[in-house]
Enzyme design. Sequence first.
Site, PDB file in Angstrom:
ATOM      1  N   HIS A  50       0.848  -1.189   0.000  1.00  0.00           N
ATOM      2  CA  HIS A  50       0.000   0.000   0.000  1.00  0.00           C
ATOM      3  C   HIS A  50       0.885   1.241   0.000  1.00  0.00           C
ATOM      4  O   HIS A  50       1.807   1.348   0.818  1.00  0.00           O
ATOM      5  CB  HIS A  50      -0.923   0.003   1.220  1.00  0.00           C
ATOM      6  CG  HIS A  50      -2.048  -0.976   1.096  1.00  0.00           C
ATOM      7  ND1 HIS A  50      -1.838  -2.327   1.098  1.00  0.00           N
ATOM      8  CD2 HIS A  50      -3.379  -0.794   0.941  1.00  0.00           C
ATOM      9  CE1 HIS A  50      -3.009  -2.944   0.978  1.00  0.00           C
ATOM     10  NE2 HIS A  50      -3.954  -2.038   0.875  1.00  0.00           N
TER      11      HIS A  50
ATOM     12  N   LYS B 137     -14.087   5.107   5.641  1.00  0.00           N
ATOM     13  CA  LYS B 137     -14.460   6.062   4.586  1.00  0.00           C
ATOM     14  C   LYS B 137     -15.962   6.024   4.340  1.00  0.00           C
ATOM     15  O   LYS B 137     -16.599   7.050   4.062  1.00  0.00           O
ATOM     16  CB  LYS B 137     -13.695   5.721   3.295  1.00  0.00           C
ATOM     17  CG  LYS B 137     -13.895   6.719   2.160  1.00  0.00           C
ATOM     18  CD  LYS B 137     -12.863   6.528   1.057  1.00  0.00           C
ATOM     19  CE  LYS B 137     -13.186   5.398   0.133  1.00  0.00           C
ATOM     20  NZ  LYS B 137     -14.101   5.728  -0.965  1.00  0.00           N
TER      21      LYS B 137
END
Length: 928
Positions: free
Chosen positions: A151, A584
């Site tokens: 990531h 999110k």
Amino acid sequence: MSQRAMTVDTEKDHPLRRDVRFLGHILGDVLVMEGGQALLDIVENIREMTKQLRVSFDPAVLRKCRELIRGLSPSMRRNVIRAFAIYFQLVNIAEQNHRIRRHREYRLSSGTVQRDSIASAVRKLKERGLSAERVEQVLGYLSLELVITAHPTEAMRRTVLDIHQRIAERVMELDHPYLTEEDRQRIREEILAEVHTLWQSDELRHRKPTVMDEVKNGLYYLDETLFEVLPDVHGELEKCLRQEYPEHDWHVPTFLRFGSWIGGDRDGNPSVTPEVTWNTLVLQRNLVLTKYEQAIRRLIQKLSHSTRNTRVSDELLRSLERDRKEVNLENIDQGEWRNEHEPYRRKCTYMLARLRHTRLDRKEQGIYAGPEAFLADLRLLADSLRLHRAHVLANREVDRLIRQVELFGFHLVTLDIRQHSAEHEKALTEILSSLGIVENYGELSEEEKMKLLSELLADPRPLTSPYMRLSPETEQCLDLFRVIARAKETFGEESIRNYLISMTQGTSDLLEVVLFAKEVGLFRRTGDFVASRLHVVPLLETIDDLHRAREIMESYFRHPAFVPAEREGHRYQEIMLGYSDSNKDGGMLTANWELYRAQRELCRLAREHGINVKYFHGRGGALGRGGGPLNRSIEAKPPETVLGGVKITEQGEVLSSRYALKPIASRSLEQATSALLLSAATAVIGEGNEPEQQWVEAMDEISKYALEEYQRLVFKDPAFLSFFHEATPLPEIGELKIGSRPTRRKNSRAFEDLRAIPWVFAWTQSRYLFPAWYAAGTGFARYVERHSEGMHLLREMFRKWPFFRSLMNNLHMALAKADFVIAREYASLAGDPKDGERIFRIIEEEYRKTRKMSLEITGQKEILDHVPVIQESIRLRNPYVDPLSFIQVDLLGILRSKAEGSGESKEEVLEQVLLTINGIAAGLRNTG
């Protein structure tokens, strides 16, 4: 560059203050060398003004600071940015070294047991009355797997991190008590040379790394630190158990491993092809076999025992006869060992040859068929050494290598495969359409899909053949499963064990992967007999997915194709939980609560089916992505959830901060082991497994209010998404070239296609830290308004419930790092000033509410009163981060309104924006 130490003014932190001052002076020398006294003076002037603004905010000082920054020439501005950015890099090195120093001091203090150490955990087990037999039972459940991912959250280049490591090593030398004045001067000159090199090196990548670059970067940590540290952690646990339970013979099972996603995670990254996956496995195998070869060479040096002076085991001598017949020594440097009276060296020479032949795939010259054969030879050495009382060598050298082979096998780390559920559906739709089975599989209902998949799984015939003409995408999907099957034959079953499915939204998503596994012989079903060599793992990422988790998994557990995995006699199903996307999707508070609830619910379901759940926690380094200290994360989980094993992602800047230096890696893994040991013991003896029902009901209600508030702004305010794009450096973050995968899953500006990492990264850079706290205050406030005893209950939850205490501690960390004086500067970048001001005020008001409620719940006067060292570090760091933020806002304004031919090119301005991004990330110690 003058400074004040960034830590609490206590005697124990004097060496840290000394190191920060020392490194600051060296940087000051470099600034004068590179930019003259004028550069140092400007840097000091800006620093003094931002420091003054923190003591007492004065609009006139802010205006003067802005004018100074805007009046800088492009070259001077660039140097000022780099000065502050490198300063933070040096401070971070000093703080990391101080952690190592403090840990060493604890170990030197006779009788002092450091908090969160393995020794403290084992002592607590003894104090709680656990017998040795009970502790053995706990050890049987112990399993922690940390998974390295690619990531893109490490903003620094490998080159820069290498320089940091060399500086850290030199600074540590300064603690040596017998240094002469000449030694100190030499070390200072070496550090000055390294800092000067750092100044003259590129901080930014000029191309995106390839997947294989990322693979090599991940392997760096295994090569440099983890290969040595992991056996040490196991050894420390055994040592502590022997001290507290001396009457028991202890052998700790291998419980702590690392895994990897790099080269296997293809979700949204088209660069991860089946060929890349294969090449990753080859690199991993080559590294681990090379490490073993190095270890055997060291044994050759040490095992000089002669049969003229001692007696070795008959088994060792017989094995030499077998080796002589089976192994070709011609390609080994020294050939056959020349002294026939040194059997250990002769044996190790054959072992070295077998390892090299295995690495080079020279089967006919005598290889090890697998790690078990290599282990058998090592155990032969250890047993023979003990026969003639060479116990120390057997224990310290051979047993250590045995533990390494148990940990790393011939594959180094298990590579997880991950793909988005939509890709399997598309491939299967094409295959079934071409066979005339169903025209559009993707349009079937979940019930229809399940019925069809069940029929296809029960049918022994394959679906595909080499003569079918399929699209390149579908062929690549099939090729991946072929590579998995081939890898298991070549590198061993453990090389690839799990297949993770992103965005799992139904049981059919799991069965589709089982069907593809069947195509290549990884899944077999004969009558009632079912066997699978590939464990299928759902990834539950959104709030809706978490709500449906029980329904999805119950359907899977009841299906004839379900095959649980097995470890140490315990059957389990791995389930991955996505912290980033759920955050999110629903905000920090709701996401954390829904993840907690889902874990408890799925544990109950699994027990009904006679299995455990191994939770894979997909978390990032930042608080908005489930980050925080590894041990605190384990402590906050429901204790019963650790019995199936714990798996956690480690990525980006977390890798370099935790695992670049052996002492830091050792301490981090020791803390994690301590937390896991105590949680597993709590679960095994049945203590404290259930939170109070009224706490659960309170969190349900608070979460509902917080979710409503979060979604009102993020999803229902039409101006919010534009504000996010314009009032943060989101577009510029995509230019950092820190990862091989795109920042969005699709080429669109839609919120759902934005990855969680840039979402968190952008809010962190602009100092809002929005994802890590927003809507929590409203959740708490509305609950307290509706319940007269609400605040009393919340305070009780904070005192008595580890989950809620961890939630509040992380909330405090985020609130401490957020800064709305700086955030207002970013809000000025909004395209529509009216909407920009409105949204800023909404966020600012929620921040004040969250801060107020957090302080009332925890009973603190100031944020982070419970951890004064971190509180002071953040307070003292902020004035040094502020100049970079002011410069970044100024540069973003120039960049986004840039007219060609105005003196500075867009590329030059963008480069300086990216330098500020790196500097702020170093200052806040967070990216995404």
